[in-house]
Design an enzyme around this catalytic site. Structure first.
Site, PDB file in Angstrom:
ATOM      1  N   LYS A   1       0.874  -1.170   0.016  1.00 29.52           N
ATOM      2  CA  LYS A   1      -0.103   0.043  -0.017  1.00 29.52           C
ATOM      3  C   LYS A   1       0.825   1.234   0.023  1.00 29.52           C
ATOM      4  O   LYS A   1       2.130   1.190   0.227  1.00 29.52           O
ATOM      5  CB  LYS A   1      -0.935   0.065   1.359  1.00 29.52           C
ATOM      6  CG  LYS A   1      -1.811  -1.111   1.515  1.00 29.52           C
ATOM      7  CD  LYS A   1      -2.529  -1.072   2.677  1.00 29.52           C
ATOM      8  CE  LYS A   1      -3.206  -2.170   2.866  1.00 29.52           C
ATOM      9  NZ  LYS A   1      -4.191  -2.236   4.083  1.00 29.52           N
ATOM     10  N   HIS A   2       0.331   2.304  -0.245  1.00 29.03           N
ATOM     11  CA  HIS A   2       0.959   3.499  -0.508  1.00 29.03           C
ATOM     12  C   HIS A   2       1.523   4.132   1.124  1.00 29.03           C
ATOM     13  O   HIS A   2       0.736   3.685   1.864  1.00 29.03           O
ATOM     14  CB  HIS A   2       0.255   4.763  -0.869  1.00 29.03           C
ATOM     15  CG  HIS A   2       0.012   4.577  -2.471  1.00 29.03           C
ATOM     16  ND1 HIS A   2       1.170   4.554  -3.459  1.00 29.03           N
ATOM     17  CD2 HIS A   2      -1.117   4.421  -3.027  1.00 29.03           C
ATOM     18  CE1 HIS A   2       0.729   4.448  -4.683  1.00 29.03           C
ATOM     19  NE2 HIS A   2      -0.625   4.645  -4.608  1.00 29.03           N
ATOM     20  N   GLU A   3       2.704   4.386   1.231  1.00 24.85           N
ATOM     21  CA  GLU A   3       3.009   4.956   2.691  1.00 24.85           C
ATOM     22  C   GLU A   3       2.087   6.013   3.093  1.00 24.85           C
ATOM     23  O   GLU A   3       1.680   6.881   2.271  1.00 24.85           O
ATOM     24  CB  GLU A   3       4.648   5.504   2.602  1.00 24.85           C
ATOM     25  CG  GLU A   3       5.277   5.770   3.711  1.00 24.85           C
ATOM     26  CD  GLU A   3       5.503   4.726   4.896  1.00 24.85           C
ATOM     27  OE1 GLU A   3       4.447   4.766   5.562  1.00 24.85           O
ATOM     28  OE2 GLU A   3       6.207   4.012   4.653  1.00 24.85           O
TER      29      GLU A   3
ATOM     30  N   ALA B   1       4.428   0.218  -3.614  1.00 23.18           N
ATOM     31  CA  ALA B   1       3.231   0.991  -4.247  1.00 23.18           C
ATOM     32  C   ALA B   1       3.771   2.190  -4.879  1.00 23.18           C
ATOM     33  O   ALA B   1       3.090   2.851  -5.702  1.00 23.18           O
ATOM     34  CB  ALA B   1       2.118   0.949  -3.363  1.00 23.18           C
ATOM     35  N   ASP B   2       4.819   2.981  -3.971  1.00 24.13           N
ATOM     36  CA  ASP B   2       5.036   4.244  -4.440  1.00 24.13           C
ATOM     37  C   ASP B   2       6.182   4.298  -5.279  1.00 24.13           C
ATOM     38  O   ASP B   2       6.785   5.533  -5.974  1.00 24.13           O
ATOM     39  CB  ASP B   2       5.741   4.762  -2.850  1.00 24.13           C
ATOM     40  CG  ASP B   2       4.731   4.969  -2.003  1.00 24.13           C
ATOM     41  OD1 ASP B   2       3.561   5.436  -2.067  1.00 24.13           O
ATOM     42  OD2 ASP B   2       5.164   4.835  -0.684  1.00 24.13           O
TER      43      ASP B   2
END
Length: 629
Positions: A263-265, A273-274
């Site tokens: 998932k994004h930070e 994800a980033d």
């Protein structure tokens, strides 16, 4: 063979999910099963553990608070109140709470009045684990309090599904490699070609470009020779790089097995994800440089090319607005809540600026001019007006970010707001970037659930694809454009190209280290995907140059790798991206799970959906169907 291998991956992934999912499936038509007697407290949710707090202190209630190690400068958050011990029964009071297992926690126990800190515990709880925290007095005379953490039931290893999926994919890869080795044996190859119609198979496998209208299969067709010539000039490494970024993007967008690192930070820092969106922007810039140079050499006018750039940018922005505002079953779309920014919108705008900039200053055959005062910088000095424009944009970003007054917030604030910075600036999420979006677009027209809303408990809407961050997206695309210039200036000089990629990677890495002080939160400008900070751009460019170097070496220089399977979605990137967004909630990309609290089932579903898009792109590639805008 590639299609069969991909199909086998889907079957193996589904089988793996069935094997790793807890509990046997219920047979069709079977009535409800009697509940098994519980062995202890009920099972928690995914990424959580159960903590039973026992208070044996006489006449004193307790407050339990917690702070996550991933939450920078966050105040403790209240979890539960534990009453004092029942003196009549001489039994400790107990309270059960759910605690997060994604990151280490610091637990704080103090008296109910908050005037006495009893104990502090640093611990990383395991998923579905069952723990007890025993609070008691060691000595009545000294009133020394003991806090002992006990494991009642060990946690599960939630990363086993990832290991299993990795082994499955490695097994498929081994099968493909062995199959290709067998294909080098002449009798085997001749038998396979005879069964599969060798003339058609060779023609399709060797082709790399195409039209939705198809191409005549007769080898005598003059267009076939032109097709082969274009195919030989095309760099497979660029499509492979694009496809790799796209497939990771599809996987994380589908959920990434619900693992936190897919998932994004929440704010500063990086997760898997980033990585993918900036890489996609980077390779778009590289493709712009090569495609415009090719079209200018073939005699296309700049006026005609500018019209194509404007039209393509318009289509990307329009498609982006449609994709990020799905309303297929809820009636007419409400313009009051229409989200304006988005991934395709930002791609379209970055493409417009970078392509127009390249078109304005480039000349047909300019890359062949080698007489420069400093030959080592020829791919930079030849385009100094472009660099001045990009540096001016970056100065604008820095001035707006650090000098623009934001009501109620400190000047130059880069934090998440919410409970971050000890709750001093709860409504300052994103600083100037968030303020500009809310001012120009309105709160209802930007993203309502940013990644900071969970960990930092932010309440203000914030859009990670907002206006201010678009400036640094343009910078990222321009650095990709620079990679394309290197390929053009040093055409067929593989060592020069790879050395330039390596040097650019080192330079970007040094800039990132200086801006961040090699830390996650303490630098001048932290790495932040939500803000698209300049350190985020330089770090991602550092990784992108290195990754492109490796893929270029393996695919186009040594030809040790064909780029499969990433090459195929890379050839149909717009179709795969829009398709995976539109059909995200439809079978076979999604189905009802037996246990929605299982990483194994989520991972199986997400890997299956991602693999299906690889298969779809492979089939489209074989049929020469490509969606270009």
């Amino acid at each position: 063979m590639a299609a069969a291998a991909a199909a086998a991956v889907v079957v193996a992934a589904a089988l793996g999910g069935a094997l790793l999912a807890p509990g046997p499936p219920q047979a069709p038509g079977e009535g409800p099963r009697a509940a098994a007697p519980p062995a202890g407290p009920p099972r928690g949710r995914m990424d959580q553990a159960l903590l039973l707090v026992r208070n044996a202190l006489p006449g004193q209630g307790l407050r339990l608070s917690a702070a996550s190690a991933a939450c920078h400068q966050c105040s403790y958050q209240f979890l539960a109140f534990i009453p004092a011990r029942n003196e009549s029964l001489r039994k400790p009071s107990t309270v059960t709470v759910a605690v997060d297992t994604q990151h280490p926690l610091t637990l704080l126990l103090d008296g109910f009045s908050g005037d006495r800190e009893l104990c502090t515990i640093h611990y990383h709880f395991g998923e579905f684990g069952n723990y007890s925290l025993e609070v008691k007095t060691l000595s009545r005379s000294t009133q020394t309090v003991s806090c002992d953490l006990i494991i009642n039931e060990g946690p599960i290893n939630s990363y086993l599904p990832i290991l299993f999926a990795f082994l499955v994919y490695m097994g498929i890869l081994a099968i493909v490699i062995v199959g290709r080795l067998f294909m080098k044996i002449h009798p085997v190859r001749n038998w396979v070609y005879k069964k599969l119609n060798p003339r058609e198979t060779d023609r399709l496998i060797n082709s790399e470009l195409g039209s939705p209208n198809g191409v005549d299969s007769l080898s005598s067709d003059p267009s076939q020779h032109l097709w082969s010539a274009i195919s030989q000039q095309r760099l497979r490494s660029l499509d492979t790089f694009r496809g790799l970024s796209l497939i990771i993007m599809v996987f994380v967008n589908y959920g990434g097995g619900k693992y936190w690192f897919f998932k994004h930070e929440s704010w500063n820092g990086l997760t898997v994800a980033d990585l993918v969106f900036p890489w996609f922007v980077f390779i778009m810039g590289t493709s712009v440089s090569l495609s415009l140079s090719s079209m200018l050499r073939w005699g296309s006018s700049k006026k005609k090319l500018l019209g194509k750039i404007l039209w393509r940018s318009f289509l990307l922005i329009l498609l982006g607005i449609i994709v990020v505002n799905p309303n297929y079953c809820l009636g007419p779309l409400s313009w009051d809540n229409l989200r304006i920014p988005g991934v395709l919108q930002r791609l379209g705008f970055a493409y417009l600026v970078v392509a127009a900039l390249e078109l304005l200053f480039t000349r047909a055959g300019a890359e062949s001019v080698m007489e420069m005062p400093c030959p080592a910088l020829q791919d930079i000095l030849s385009y100094w007006p472009q660099w001045i424009f990009i540096l001016t944009l970056e100065v604008i970003w820095l001035c707006l970010t650090f000098l623009l007054p934001v009501p109620g917030c400190p000047r130059g604030y880069l934090g998440p707001g919410g409970i971050g910075d000890f709750g001093k600036y709860p409504n300052c999420t994103g600083g100037a970037a968030g303020y500009i979006d809310r001012l120009l677009l309105g709160e209802k027209h930007i993203y309502q659930h940013p990644s900071s809303s969970v960990l930092y408990q932010t309440k203000v809407p914030y859009d990670p694809e907002g206006i201010l961050g678009t400036i640094n997206t343009i910078v990222m695309a321009f650095l990709g454009l620079q990679a394309g210039k290197i390929i053009l200036f040093y055409k067929d000089q593989h060592k020069q190209i790879m050395s330039r990629f390596f040097i650019w990677s080192i330079v970007m890495g040094i800039i990132s280290a200086a801006l961040t002080k090699c830390s996650k939160d303490e630098g001048f400008i932290p790495i932040n995907k939500n803000l698209w900070s300049i350190s985020y751009v330089t770090t991602m460019s550092c990784f992108a140059f290195i990754l492109l170097l490796l893929i270029y070496y393996l695919v186009d220089v040594k030809k040790l790798w064909s780029g499969a399977p990433f090459f195929y979605p890379g050839m149909n990137s717009i179709l795969v991206y829009i398709g995976h967004e539109v059909f995200e909630n439809y079978f076979p990309f999604k189905w009802k799970m037996q246990d929605s609290q299982s990483h194994a089932e989520h991972l199986t579903q997400n890997l299956t959906a991602t693999t299906l898009w690889v298969i779809i792109s492979y089939v489209l590639y074989r049929r020469r169907i490509f969606w270009k805008i």
